[in-house]
Design an enzyme around this catalytic site. Structure first.
Site, PDB file in Angstrom:
ATOM      1  N   GLY A 208      32.490  61.862  22.570  1.00  0.00           N
ATOM      2  CA  GLY A 208      31.699  62.085  21.368  1.00  0.00           C
ATOM      3  C   GLY A 208      31.030  60.811  20.908  1.00  0.00           C
ATOM      4  O   GLY A 208      31.245  59.732  21.457  1.00  0.00           O
ATOM      5  N   LYS A 209      30.190  60.959  19.906  1.00  0.00           N
ATOM      6  CA  LYS A 209      29.469  59.847  19.300  1.00  0.00           C
ATOM      7  C   LYS A 209      29.828  59.745  17.836  1.00  0.00           C
ATOM      8  O   LYS A 209      30.161  60.729  17.192  1.00  0.00           O
ATOM      9  CB  LYS A 209      27.955  60.047  19.416  1.00  0.00           C
ATOM     10  CG  LYS A 209      27.344  59.578  20.712  1.00  0.00           C
ATOM     11  CD  LYS A 209      25.830  59.661  20.616  1.00  0.00           C
ATOM     12  CE  LYS A 209      25.185  59.132  21.887  1.00  0.00           C
ATOM     13  NZ  LYS A 209      23.703  59.183  21.766  1.00  0.00           N
ATOM     14  N   THR A 211      28.843  56.840  14.309  1.00  0.00           N
ATOM     15  CA  THR A 211      27.884  55.842  13.871  1.00  0.00           C
ATOM     16  C   THR A 211      28.351  54.487  14.377  1.00  0.00           C
ATOM     17  O   THR A 211      29.443  54.085  14.089  1.00  0.00           O
ATOM     18  CB  THR A 211      27.831  55.826  12.353  1.00  0.00           C
ATOM     19  OG1 THR A 211      29.139  55.659  11.875  1.00  0.00           O
ATOM     20  CG2 THR A 211      27.280  57.116  11.799  1.00  0.00           C
ATOM     21  N   PHE A 212      27.542  53.788  15.108  1.00  0.00           N
ATOM     22  CA  PHE A 212      27.817  52.466  15.687  1.00  0.00           C
ATOM     23  C   PHE A 212      28.581  52.483  16.989  1.00  0.00           C
ATOM     24  O   PHE A 212      28.924  51.430  17.465  1.00  0.00           O
ATOM     25  CB  PHE A 212      28.608  51.555  14.749  1.00  0.00           C
ATOM     26  CG  PHE A 212      27.806  51.058  13.635  1.00  0.00           C
ATOM     27  CD1 PHE A 212      26.554  50.576  13.840  1.00  0.00           C
ATOM     28  CD2 PHE A 212      28.297  51.091  12.363  1.00  0.00           C
ATOM     29  CE1 PHE A 212      25.804  50.125  12.791  1.00  0.00           C
ATOM     30  CE2 PHE A 212      27.557  50.648  11.313  1.00  0.00           C
ATOM     31  CZ  PHE A 212      26.306  50.163  11.526  1.00  0.00           C
ATOM     32  N   GLY A 213      28.920  53.605  17.549  1.00  0.00           N
ATOM     33  CA  GLY A 213      29.681  53.560  18.779  1.00  0.00           C
ATOM     34  C   GLY A 213      29.887  54.932  19.370  1.00  0.00           C
ATOM     35  O   GLY A 213      29.240  55.898  18.988  1.00  0.00           O
ATOM     36  N   LYS A 214      30.795  54.982  20.311  1.00  0.00           N
ATOM     37  CA  LYS A 214      31.091  56.227  20.995  1.00  0.00           C
ATOM     38  C   LYS A 214      32.562  56.247  21.365  1.00  0.00           C
ATOM     39  O   LYS A 214      33.254  55.229  21.301  1.00  0.00           O
ATOM     40  CB  LYS A 214      30.210  56.373  22.233  1.00  0.00           C
ATOM     41  CG  LYS A 214      30.187  55.153  23.133  1.00  0.00           C
ATOM     42  CD  LYS A 214      29.154  55.315  24.216  1.00  0.00           C
ATOM     43  CE  LYS A 214      28.890  53.996  24.936  1.00  0.00           C
ATOM     44  NZ  LYS A 214      28.098  53.070  24.132  1.00  0.00           N
ATOM     45  N   VAL A 215      33.029  57.419  21.769  1.00  0.00           N
ATOM     46  CA  VAL A 215      34.404  57.588  22.222  1.00  0.00           C
ATOM     47  C   VAL A 215      34.362  58.119  23.641  1.00  0.00           C
ATOM     48  O   VAL A 215      33.650  59.089  23.925  1.00  0.00           O
ATOM     49  CB  VAL A 215      35.187  58.559  21.324  1.00  0.00           C
ATOM     50  CG1 VAL A 215      36.635  58.668  21.788  1.00  0.00           C
ATOM     51  CG2 VAL A 215      35.133  58.102  19.883  1.00  0.00           C
ATOM     52  N   LYS A 230      37.579  54.194  21.684  1.00  0.00           N
ATOM     53  CA  LYS A 230      36.383  53.942  20.879  1.00  0.00           C
ATOM     54  C   LYS A 230      35.760  52.623  21.331  1.00  0.00           C
ATOM     55  O   LYS A 230      36.463  51.626  21.509  1.00  0.00           O
ATOM     56  CB  LYS A 230      36.732  53.858  19.394  1.00  0.00           C
ATOM     57  CG  LYS A 230      37.013  55.195  18.731  1.00  0.00           C
ATOM     58  CD  LYS A 230      37.201  55.018  17.228  1.00  0.00           C
ATOM     59  CE  LYS A 230      37.433  56.341  16.530  1.00  0.00           C
ATOM     60  NZ  LYS A 230      37.566  56.169  15.061  1.00  0.00           N
ATOM     61  N   ASP A 329      37.955  61.179   4.001  1.00  0.00           N
ATOM     62  CA  ASP A 329      37.046  61.976   4.837  1.00  0.00           C
ATOM     63  C   ASP A 329      37.832  63.048   5.582  1.00  0.00           C
ATOM     64  O   ASP A 329      37.628  63.271   6.771  1.00  0.00           O
ATOM     65  CB  ASP A 329      36.294  61.074   5.815  1.00  0.00           C
ATOM     66  CG  ASP A 329      35.061  61.757   6.404  1.00  0.00           C
ATOM     67  OD1 ASP A 329      34.584  62.735   5.799  1.00  0.00           O
ATOM     68  OD2 ASP A 329      34.586  61.318   7.459  1.00  0.00           O
TER      69      ASP A 329
END
Length: 695
Positions: A208-209, A211-215, A230, A329
């Protein structure tokens, strides 16, 4: 079994059919099956099906679908039984590819997928039912290659009929867990099958994506355990501001690491390792991989299964609150379920750490899950625990009805806020009276009368009228201090950036960095009182080396000082112009979103003079810049100051308004007069300072 077989000679690599004799030839298939388990054969699944035929449809579903639904399409065997998966609880159907989203700005890198090798996890016969043991700490999922086939017992299927048999996780909330590993070297290479590697982790695919990066999904080369990793670009994190009072997004990563290092609970996703090479641009956070994905599905969930999930979330949330952490969140996308049906809370990127009280001062989170007190235009203390409880209620509603309770008719944020504040949720279908009562108390718009965690644990619906009690937590309370957040990663705090840090190539996070000047990315230091001190000292050294260039600008400095004095006089009239600036910004946000923390500061020995388009002064701060105090009077502005050392450009970022500003060095020599329109302005530092660092 009555079988006699001869021992193979040393030069033999596998059993030969002539090396054993069997008194009962009916056992031949079983011997072949064992042989292939030990030495490998592509026909092992067929032999397994012949020896252990399916007795019931439920068993077949569990055995054949578990390994095809752990989130690894490329790791399936040849018997694709996805169409026969009748698992009603939707645990195995939620692959979780898109459920590792988190609260950092999206990285546009796209993963260039390579062919994935066939890796088979062979199930073994189900053992006879045994009394359920005390739950043990979960080990990472294990996968094996064709050359190393290791039997794995399929996870227990969770159904609506046995969910109450699971023991409460509260008794193991304080179990011992080794401290997460911290690695200061990131060795990048290619696996023999072509996949990219960092240290001993082999990357498989993108999960997945955020904000600022991906997994990305990866497995350990030696143990074959699966992990979710991450990946963040530290330069991009450092350059991005997240709002007034927040210097950059790297703080969020530090905070998430610090929180996860402290967490030790079955219902909270575990952190295993942080790889932060000071010479590399990327940081890698190795976490527990949750194969089931999000608890949310496209279909409504039964009350029994929703209750089981809900109890797990309550246990995890209670643990977080006891550890003085407000999640902020909480939503189905951040609630992942493993193959055993255990729900785990993840994503602490916007979480809040409190000391004496749980007051929160901003509304960072998903709008549909915001509590009413965060949507009102009021300035009053807001309980973070109450905010999490509201989000817990919205998440339960999503589980039961497969939709959110408050939906905008116009796709407008203001409409969503109006729905949350002024309207009651509707209930699309009939539910039990106990669940209806719980919903009314969870979604109470008055935070003072809203139900609390202790009451939730004893509620009739949660405990099935007291027949399934929720035990008290038994754990050690561990707080996360500000210094621990700063020291979340202890490294040498400079890196060598690539020539182009804004590349969209996915290889960038897995390839060696090229040479270049230090970009000033900062982690922390035990001797540091501020995460910026190391860069400040380097900047001061560079500034001393630039004295000759600065002396050439003395005449310009004198003229600039006169302008500064005029600007300071104009600053007294700035309050009268604030309303016009707000109107120009066309931004309407809750009052709670503009609350400012005073712990934000930019680098030392720099002045930034910002004026609006009518040349009225907005802020003028020097030494340790803290423009937040000035901009606090202008609701809706997003001020950012972050310039990288030796980089061709850096970002001077706003979220609203149109400004003309003067940027000067510590000697008040004017660097540039520029205009900033709305969101983004690339600012060429080399043109003015010849690689001198500015902020």
């Amino acid at each position: 079994m009555g079988c006699i077989f001869t021992k193979p000679s040393p030069e033999q690599q596998k059993f030969d059919g002539e090396d054993y004799e069997c008194e009962n030839k009916k056992n031949l298939n079983l011997i072949s099956y064992i042989r292939n388990l030990l030495f490998g054969n592509n026909s092992h699944q067929q032999l397994y099906n012949e020896i252990i035929p399916t007795t019931t449809s439920t068993t077949s579903t569990t055995t054949n679908s578990v390994y095809q639904n752990i989130g690894l399409d490329g790791y399936n065997n040849n018997n694709n039984n996805n169409n026969n998966n009748n698992n009603n609880n939707n645990i195995m159907n939620n692959y979780g590819y898109d459920d590792y989203g988190y609260s950092y700005e999206e990285d546009e890198d796209y993963y260039d997928e390579m062919p994935i090798p066939t890796i088979v996890a062979q199930p073994q016969p189900q053992p006879q039912p045994q009394p359920q043991p005390q739950p043990q700490p979960q080990q990472p999922i294990r996968i094996v290659s064709q050359n190393q086939q290791i039997p794995t017992t399929p996870p227990q299927q969770i159904s609506q009929f046995n969910i109450t048999g699971n023991k409460s996780p509260s008794s193991i909330g304080s179990r011992h867990r080794s401290k997460p590993k911290e690695t200061l070297r990131a060795h990048k290479k290619r696996h023999k099958d072509g996949h990219k590697m960092v240290n001993e982790y082999v990357f498989v695919r993108k999960l997945g994506k955020g904000t600022f990066g991906k997994v990305k999904l990866a497995y350990h080369h030696d143990t074959h355990h699966l992990y979710a990793i991450k990946i963040f670009n530290k330069i991009r994190l450092k350059k991005q501001t997240m709002g007034i009072g927040r210097p950059n997004a790297f703080d969020d990563v530090l905070k998430e690491i610090a929180i996860m290092k402290k967490m030790n609970h079955i219902n909270v996703v575990k952190l295993y390792e942080v790889i932060n090479d000071p010479q590399e641009e990327y940081i890698y956070i190795v976490m527990e991989y949750i194969e089931g994905g999000s608890i949310m599905s496209a279909n409504e969930t039964s009350e029994d299964l929703a209750r089981k999930y809900f109890r797990d979330i309550v246990f995890g949330l209670e643990y977080l609150h006891e550890q003085k952490v407000i999640h902020k969140d909480l939503k189905p996308e951040n609630l992942l379920v493993n193959s055993e049906g255990v729900v785990k809370i993840t994503d602490f990127g916007v979480s809040h750490i409190f000391d004496d009280d749980d007051v929160v001062r901003c509304s960072r989170g998903s709008p549909a899950f915001l509590a009413p007190e965060l949507c009102r235009n009021e300035s009053q203390p807001i309980s973070g625990k109450g905010v999490d409880v509201w989000a817990l209620g919205v998440s339960l509603y999503c589980l039961i009805f497969a939709r959110t309770p408050f939906i905008s008719k116009t796709n407008s944020l203001l409409d969503i806020y109006d729905q949350i504040v002024n309207h009651e949720p509707t209930y699309p279908r009939e539910i039990s009276n106990d669940l209806m009562d719980l919903f009314k108390r969870l979604l109470d718009k008055n935070p003072l009368t809203r139900i609390q965690i202790a009451e939730i644990k004893s509620h009739k619906w949660t405990t099935i009228s007291g027949t399934w009690p929720m035990n008290e937590l038994d754990h050690l309370i561990l707080s996360v201090t500000d210094q621990e957040m700063i020291d979340a990663i202890s490294t040498d705090h400079t890196i060598k950036p690539s020539d182009n840090t804004t590349t969209d190539e996915d290889d960038s996070d897995l390839s060696s960095s090229s040479g270049g000047e230090s970009s000033g990315i900062i982690g922390s230091s035990n001797e540091s009182k501020s995460m910026y001190n190391n860069v400040n000292s380097k900047q001061k050294i560079q500034n001393q080396n630039q004295n000759q260039n600065q002396n050439q600008n003395q005449n310009q400095n004198q003229n600039q000082n006169q302008n500064h004095n005029q600007n300071q006089n104009q600053n007294q009239n700035q309050n009268n112009n604030n309303n016009s600036l707000i109107e120009k910004s066309n931004i309407s946000i809750p009052a709670s979103s503009s609350s400012i923390s005073n712990n934000d500061s930019c680098y030392e020995n720099r002045n930034v003079y910002i004026k609006d388009e009518e040349m009225n002064m907005i802020c003028n701060d020097s030494v340790i810049m803290d423009p937040i105090k000035e901009l606090n009077k202008i609701d809706g502005l997003n001020y950012g100051c972050d310039f990288q050392i030796g980089k061709e450009y850096s970002d001077f970022q706003y979220n609203s308004g149109h400004f003309i500003y003067d940027l000067v060095d510590e000697n008040e020599s004017q660097i540039s007069r520029e205009s900033a329109n709305d969101y983004y302005l690339p600012f060429k530092t080399n043109k003015y300072l010849n690689n001198k660092s500015i902020v």
